[in-house]
Motif scaffolding. Structure first.
Motif, PDB file in Angstrom:
ATOM      1  N   ARG A 134      -7.567   2.930   6.912  1.00 22.10           N
ATOM      2  CA  ARG A 134      -8.660   1.997   7.206  1.00 22.10           C
ATOM      3  C   ARG A 134      -9.676   2.562   8.208  1.00 22.10           C
ATOM      4  O   ARG A 134     -10.819   2.154   8.214  1.00 22.10           O
ATOM      5  CB  ARG A 134      -8.096   0.697   7.761  1.00 22.10           C
ATOM      6  N   SER A 135      -9.257   3.470   9.066  1.00 21.57           N
ATOM      7  CA  SER A 135     -10.166   3.984  10.093  1.00 21.57           C
ATOM      8  C   SER A 135     -11.239   4.869   9.464  1.00 21.57           C
ATOM      9  O   SER A 135     -11.197   5.207   8.290  1.00 21.57           O
ATOM     10  CB  SER A 135      -9.382   4.776  11.141  1.00 21.57           C
ATOM     11  N   SER A 136     -12.191   5.266  10.261  1.00 22.66           N
ATOM     12  CA  SER A 136     -13.281   6.117   9.777  1.00 22.66           C
ATOM     13  C   SER A 136     -12.847   7.581   9.789  1.00 22.66           C
ATOM     14  O   SER A 136     -13.508   8.430  10.367  1.00 22.66           O
ATOM     15  CB  SER A 136     -14.523   5.907  10.638  1.00 22.66           C
ATOM     16  N   LYS A 143       0.831  -1.207   0.000  1.00 23.16           N
ATOM     17  CA  LYS A 143       0.000   0.000   0.000  1.00 23.16           C
ATOM     18  C   LYS A 143       0.864   1.254   0.000  1.00 23.16           C
ATOM     19  O   LYS A 143       0.544   2.225  -0.655  1.00 23.16           O
ATOM     20  CB  LYS A 143      -0.948   0.013   1.206  1.00 23.16           C
ATOM     21  N   GLU A 161      -6.356   5.556   1.673  1.00 26.69           N
ATOM     22  CA  GLU A 161      -5.824   4.249   2.057  1.00 26.69           C
ATOM     23  C   GLU A 161      -5.945   3.970   3.559  1.00 26.69           C
ATOM     24  O   GLU A 161      -5.645   2.869   3.999  1.00 26.69           O
ATOM     25  CB  GLU A 161      -4.351   4.142   1.650  1.00 26.69           C
ATOM     26  N   ASP A 193       2.805   4.529  11.668  1.00 22.83           N
ATOM     27  CA  ASP A 193       1.989   4.076  10.545  1.00 22.83           C
ATOM     28  C   ASP A 193       2.605   4.639   9.266  1.00 22.83           C
ATOM     29  O   ASP A 193       2.780   5.847   9.145  1.00 22.83           O
ATOM     30  CB  ASP A 193       0.553   4.586  10.731  1.00 22.83           C
TER      31      ASP A 193
END
Length: 179
Positions: free
Chosen positions: A90-92, A3, A88, A50
């Motif tokens: 993933r969280s909201s 990613k 990209e 991250d």
């Protein structure tokens, strides 16, 4: 890792193409809002836990510098890169929508309003994720938006206010530290 490569390569190409530009010496009339060139500060090395947020943060630095220099076009370019990376996550997160609002904003005042939302969202994400190396400073301008105040993130304690730009470049203070 895939990613990161998937996001990093297109973003790198965008910056490479804009940095290289045209080597011919043509004079073009530049609108007044874009006459100030944006120098992206050489910030201390920051490592976020991250990889996607690491990439986003580098473009956030570019965005902050553009707003501090009152440069609408550069702010749009940086926000476009943030939007691509934020898709990209993933969280909201609302990061992509906030970046898209900066890209579509017609003027610097609207960009700065969207930047405030983006900064608040990024502060929240960075606090959850944490830092692998170094620390980030949450800086605060109490006069932004009619004295309501607003925050932004920096890897240095030096204040370079993106909400007032050249008018009040050094207005603000360190509010907290993200470790």
């Amino acid at each position: 890792m895939k990613k990161l490569i998937k996001i990093g390569i297109p973003i790198s190409i965008i910056f490479l193409l804009t940095a290289c530009g045209n080597s011919e010496n043509k004079k073009k009339e530049v609108p007044p809002e874009n006459k100030t060139s944006v120098v992206i500060p050489k910030e201390s090395i920051v490592k976020i836990n991250d990889d996607i947020l690491n990439a986003i943060y580098s473009h956030y630095v570019h965005l902050t510098a553009a707003l501090a220099k009152d440069n609408v076009a550069e702010a749009k370019l940086a926000a476009n890169a943030i939007e691509a990376g934020a898709l990209e996550i993933r969280s909201s997160s609302n990061l992509a929508a906030d970046a898209a609002a900066i890209v579509s904003a017609p003027d610097i005042d609207k960009q700065r309003a969207a930047y405030s939302d983006l900064s608040n969202e990024l502060v929240s994400l960075l606090k959850k994720t944490g830092m692998a190396d170094a620390e980030l400073y949450v800086e605060y301008c109490p006069m932004a938006f009619g004295n309501k105040g607003a925050v932004w993130i920096s890897s240095t304690k030096e204040v370079r206010n993106p909400y007032f730009g050249e008018k009040m470049l050094k207005c603000g203070e360190v509010k907290e530290i993200i470790k």
